[in-house]
Each structure stands twice: as structure tokens, then as C-alpha cells.
Motif scaffolding. Sequence first.
Motif, PDB file in Angstrom:
ATOM      1  N   ALA A   1       3.604  10.773  -6.428  1.00 28.22           N
ATOM      2  CA  ALA A   1       4.533  11.237  -7.468  1.00 28.22           C
ATOM      3  C   ALA A   1       3.825  11.508  -8.785  1.00 28.22           C
ATOM      4  O   ALA A   1       4.476  11.884  -9.766  1.00 28.22           O
ATOM      5  CB  ALA A   1       5.645  10.207  -7.666  1.00 28.22           C
ATOM      6  N   GLY A   2       2.506  11.296  -8.819  1.00 27.46           N
ATOM      7  CA  GLY A   2       1.751  11.539 -10.041  1.00 27.46           C
ATOM      8  C   GLY A   2       1.922  10.471 -11.091  1.00 27.46           C
ATOM      9  O   GLY A   2       1.610  10.701 -12.263  1.00 27.46           O
ATOM     10  N   ARG A   3       2.414   9.319 -10.682  1.00 30.74           N
ATOM     11  CA  ARG A   3       2.627   8.216 -11.630  1.00 30.74           C
ATOM     12  C   ARG A   3       1.479   7.224 -11.477  1.00 30.74           C
ATOM     13  O   ARG A   3       1.436   6.415 -10.561  1.00 30.74           O
ATOM     14  CB  ARG A   3       3.966   7.538 -11.346  1.00 30.74           C
ATOM     15  N   SER A   4       0.541   7.289 -12.383  1.00 32.94           N
ATOM     16  CA  SER A   4      -0.639   6.425 -12.301  1.00 32.94           C
ATOM     17  C   SER A   4      -0.354   5.066 -12.915  1.00 32.94           C
ATOM     18  O   SER A   4       0.553   4.907 -13.740  1.00 32.94           O
ATOM     19  CB  SER A   4      -1.825   7.076 -13.022  1.00 32.94           C
ATOM     20  N   GLN A   5      -1.121   4.102 -12.489  1.00 32.74           N
ATOM     21  CA  GLN A   5      -1.067   2.774 -13.074  1.00 32.74           C
ATOM     22  C   GLN A   5      -2.487   2.246 -13.166  1.00 32.74           C
ATOM     23  O   GLN A   5      -3.420   2.808 -12.585  1.00 32.74           O
ATOM     24  CB  GLN A   5      -0.185   1.831 -12.254  1.00 32.74           C
ATOM     25  N   GLN A   6      -2.647   1.162 -13.915  1.00 36.78           N
ATOM     26  CA  GLN A   6      -4.004   0.681 -14.191  1.00 36.78           C
ATOM     27  C   GLN A   6      -4.680   0.143 -12.946  1.00 36.78           C
ATOM     28  O   GLN A   6      -5.869   0.391 -12.708  1.00 36.78           O
ATOM     29  CB  GLN A   6      -3.955  -0.402 -15.272  1.00 36.78           C
ATOM     30  N   ASP A   7      -3.963  -0.597 -12.141  1.00 40.55           N
ATOM     31  CA  ASP A   7      -4.562  -1.224 -10.962  1.00 40.55           C
ATOM     32  C   ASP A   7      -3.766  -0.861  -9.708  1.00 40.55           C
ATOM     33  O   ASP A   7      -2.554  -0.642  -9.759  1.00 40.55           O
ATOM     34  CB  ASP A   7      -4.588  -2.749 -11.115  1.00 40.55           C
TER      35      ASP A   7
ATOM     36  N   VAL B   1       0.841  -1.198   0.000  1.00 38.71           N
ATOM     37  CA  VAL B   1       0.000   0.000   0.000  1.00 38.71           C
ATOM     38  C   VAL B   1       0.878   1.251   0.000  1.00 38.71           C
ATOM     39  O   VAL B   1       0.621   2.213  -0.737  1.00 38.71           O
ATOM     40  CB  VAL B   1      -0.947   0.007   1.223  1.00 38.71           C
ATOM     41  N   GLU B   2       1.923   1.254   0.819  1.00 43.08           N
ATOM     42  CA  GLU B   2       2.819   2.416   0.858  1.00 43.08           C
ATOM     43  C   GLU B   2       3.492   2.644  -0.494  1.00 43.08           C
ATOM     44  O   GLU B   2       3.667   3.798  -0.927  1.00 43.08           O
ATOM     45  CB  GLU B   2       3.862   2.218   1.959  1.00 43.08           C
ATOM     46  N   ALA B   3       3.853   1.569  -1.182  1.00 45.87           N
ATOM     47  CA  ALA B   3       4.471   1.708  -2.506  1.00 45.87           C
ATOM     48  C   ALA B   3       3.472   2.304  -3.503  1.00 45.87           C
ATOM     49  O   ALA B   3       3.835   3.156  -4.328  1.00 45.87           O
ATOM     50  CB  ALA B   3       4.969   0.346  -2.999  1.00 45.87           C
ATOM     51  N   GLU B   4       2.216   1.864  -3.441  1.00 43.61           N
ATOM     52  CA  GLU B   4       1.205   2.417  -4.349  1.00 43.61           C
ATOM     53  C   GLU B   4       0.910   3.875  -4.023  1.00 43.61           C
ATOM     54  O   GLU B   4       0.674   4.694  -4.925  1.00 43.61           O
ATOM     55  CB  GLU B   4      -0.067   1.566  -4.272  1.00 43.61           C
ATOM     56  N   LEU B   5       0.927   4.232  -2.739  1.00 45.02           N
ATOM     57  CA  LEU B   5       0.724   5.629  -2.354  1.00 45.02           C
ATOM     58  C   LEU B   5       1.890   6.496  -2.819  1.00 45.02           C
ATOM     59  O   LEU B   5       1.703   7.666  -3.193  1.00 45.02           O
ATOM     60  CB  LEU B   5       0.552   5.733  -0.842  1.00 45.02           C
ATOM     61  N   ASP B   6       3.089   5.945  -2.819  1.00 43.99           N
ATOM     62  CA  ASP B   6       4.251   6.674  -3.341  1.00 43.99           C
ATOM     63  C   ASP B   6       4.047   6.999  -4.822  1.00 43.99           C
ATOM     64  O   ASP B   6       4.368   8.111  -5.280  1.00 43.99           O
ATOM     65  CB  ASP B   6       5.527   5.851  -3.166  1.00 43.99           C
ATOM     66  N   LEU B   7       3.525   6.046  -5.580  1.00 44.30           N
ATOM     67  CA  LEU B   7       3.259   6.267  -7.000  1.00 44.30           C
ATOM     68  C   LEU B   7       2.231   7.382  -7.190  1.00 44.30           C
ATOM     69  O   LEU B   7       2.400   8.276  -8.025  1.00 44.30           O
ATOM     70  CB  LEU B   7       2.758   4.979  -7.655  1.00 44.30           C
TER      71      LEU B   7
END
Length: 402
Positions: free
Chosen positions: A296-302, A287-293
Amino acid sequence: MVRKPPSSADVALIDAAAARGAVISATQLERWRRAGLLPDNRRHGAGQGRGSTSTAPAGIIDLVVWLSAHARPGRRPHHVALEAFGAGLPVPEATVRAAWRSTITDLGVGPAPVPESGTDRSEWIAETAERFADKHSRNIMLMPRRVRDIDTRITDLGLSWAPAGVAQYDRGTHQTDPFTSRDFVTLAMSAVLGGSSELNGANLAAFSRALSPEGAVSAVASMLEYPDGNPDLADINDGQGLSLLPTGDLRDDLDQIITEASPAHLYAAWHSVDAMHTWAVTLCDQVEAELDLLAAGRSQQDYPALLQWYHGIILGPHRLLLRQALQKTDTSPAARAGTAVMLLAMATGMSRLRVMMPDSQFELLPVLLPPFLEQLAAMIAADPPTSLRTAPADQPVRPAGR
């Protein structure tokens, strides 16, 4: 006092242990047997009128070598038995079960008063729970800091805790007082001592909301606060004496679960504690890694970890399990077994639901439950305890002692 010389079986054990670098004595073997940590040698006739001889049980040398390293003077035999059992060693089953039972009886509150004593049981439960909270609530945190920090990051990123598809099922709370750590300890001890008779929808709803971040919707809490004619907690059963929730001292129910559990189930529950901790830490990391993304404004599909985080708040028991896994608590073998019993009770409850509501959508369990708990529940469902096995229609299924 003149001691008998060690039997040939014990001499063989001592020699075999020495060959593996473990120095033990016949006195140590006797002490371990008296403590129930080592099974007795097997006696059999020597033949042709020559009396009897003895042999050590097969595979016992591994246990003897392990005990030489871990059964130190001053250690509680039950703690040693639990660790040896968890290591997959052949500790006598009676000792193992006694060790598991000790984890649910050593609460320091004593047994409930008998009805004939004239003491009101509900009053005793309330007073005992308050005393327990006085002693322990200062050391209890409702949610670990890491979970609260993640919740704060999600809020700061502007993500909603009230998704439109779920918010419609939460009518809001009428609770005004905050639910504190003391409330949690009091509620937990009351539930242990009195089962569903000491619970109500309002305090369970307050507990459920206290585990969730501020502003999060909770359909389950809303159902508890606004039952709209649903049955009371104590009335949830299958009509044949099989209750989902215990109505008396929970320790009796847990004792039955331990008594009926197979050694394989106990072993799996013991190791589920490690799996729970690994799951909790891994989920937080992800979860912390996804929040970092996102930050940083780096979106991903899932965002599978965030989705699981939300599922845990809205649907499943994730928050309670996260809390248990990440708390800095007692790490003794007894404490670990206590957590294992909790997991075993939850998994057994899933099997109880399968009996009570066989047409439910149990294929959704992998979504609702963390993988370690779903696997334990599936294991028990495949080999349910005696009280949960399907009985003929004219023979109600009743847990022992009910």
C-alpha cells in the motif's frame, strides 16, 4: 471366576469420582492399572497384627476422573498415557517413557540387520529409504503453501533474497537437478536409519536450498557444498567421544534422549509443539501484515517480522520448523510426541554444543532460534542430561551406549 471385592482404597476412589460426576467401576480401575495408566495403591500395615490395608496415591483422583472421560475402549494405552501426561496428570513414569519411545520405533521399517547377518547395512538403509519414499512421498510437500505464497509476495514486491552483506558468503550451487519431495523423504529416512554416515554436504545443501525461496543466498548451504577441508559430518566431535551428530541409527540416540530427559523436560517438549504452531501462525500473520503495508506504499521504521523471516532463511532452523508447524499432518498423540522428540533433540543438541564449544556466543541463540526452542534449550542447559554433564578432565564425557 470369583472376583475379590474392591479394596477400601478403590471404594474411596469410586466414591470420590462419583462426587465429581464420573461413574467408574472397580473393573475399570483394574484395567487401567494393567495398562499402566494408573499407579497401584500403596499397601501398609494396619497395625496390631491386623494385616495390611491400602491407600490410593495422593492426587490420583484427578487422573481417575480424566481416564473415565478419555480412556475409551479401543484407544491405544500409549496414546492415552501421552495425553494424560500432557495434561499434567500423574501417569506412572515407566508407562510415559514407554509411550514416548514407541513414537520413535513405530516407523514400520523394523530394526537394522545385525552385522553377522551378512546384509550390508548401507545397502539395507538405501533400500528401506526408497521403499519408504515410494509409500509416503506423494503425500509430502516440501514447504506449506502459505510459506510459498509469502515468499512469492516478497519477490513480487522486488525485495532481494540476496542482501549484499550476506551474498558474499554464498559461492553459488553446482546442483542442477531439483530437490523433490521424494528426495526429502529418502534423505530423512536415511538420516534416521544411519545418522551422519548416510549424510553428505551435497545432499544437505540441496535440502537447505530447497527449503528457501528461489534466489535466496545461503551461507550454510555454501559451506556444505564447498567444505574447503572442513571435517566430514561424522568427524564433528569434541575429541572425547561426545559427537554432535549421531553416527548410527538415530533411533538409538533419540531413545537415549528420552531415557535421560527429566519428566519436566518431556512435559516442556510436549507443550513446545503448541508453542511452535502458535509461533509459526503468528509469524506468518505478522509478515503478511507488513507486506500489506509495503504493497500500500505505507512505510514504517521497522519490519521485525520480515527481518525474522530473512534471518530464518539465512541463519537459523526457522524454515524447517515453519514447515513442520504448518504441514497438515497426523495429529494423533503419537505424532505430537514424535514432533516433541524432534524439538527435544534439537534443544539437547544446543546443550551438547555448550559442552563441546563452551566459548561460543550462545547469547545469540535468541536471534537464531524461535522463542519456544530457545526456551526449551535454556531449560535443558540449566539441568543437562547425565551424558552432557561436565566430567573431570581425565574422564571423557560419553553418551550411553557409545
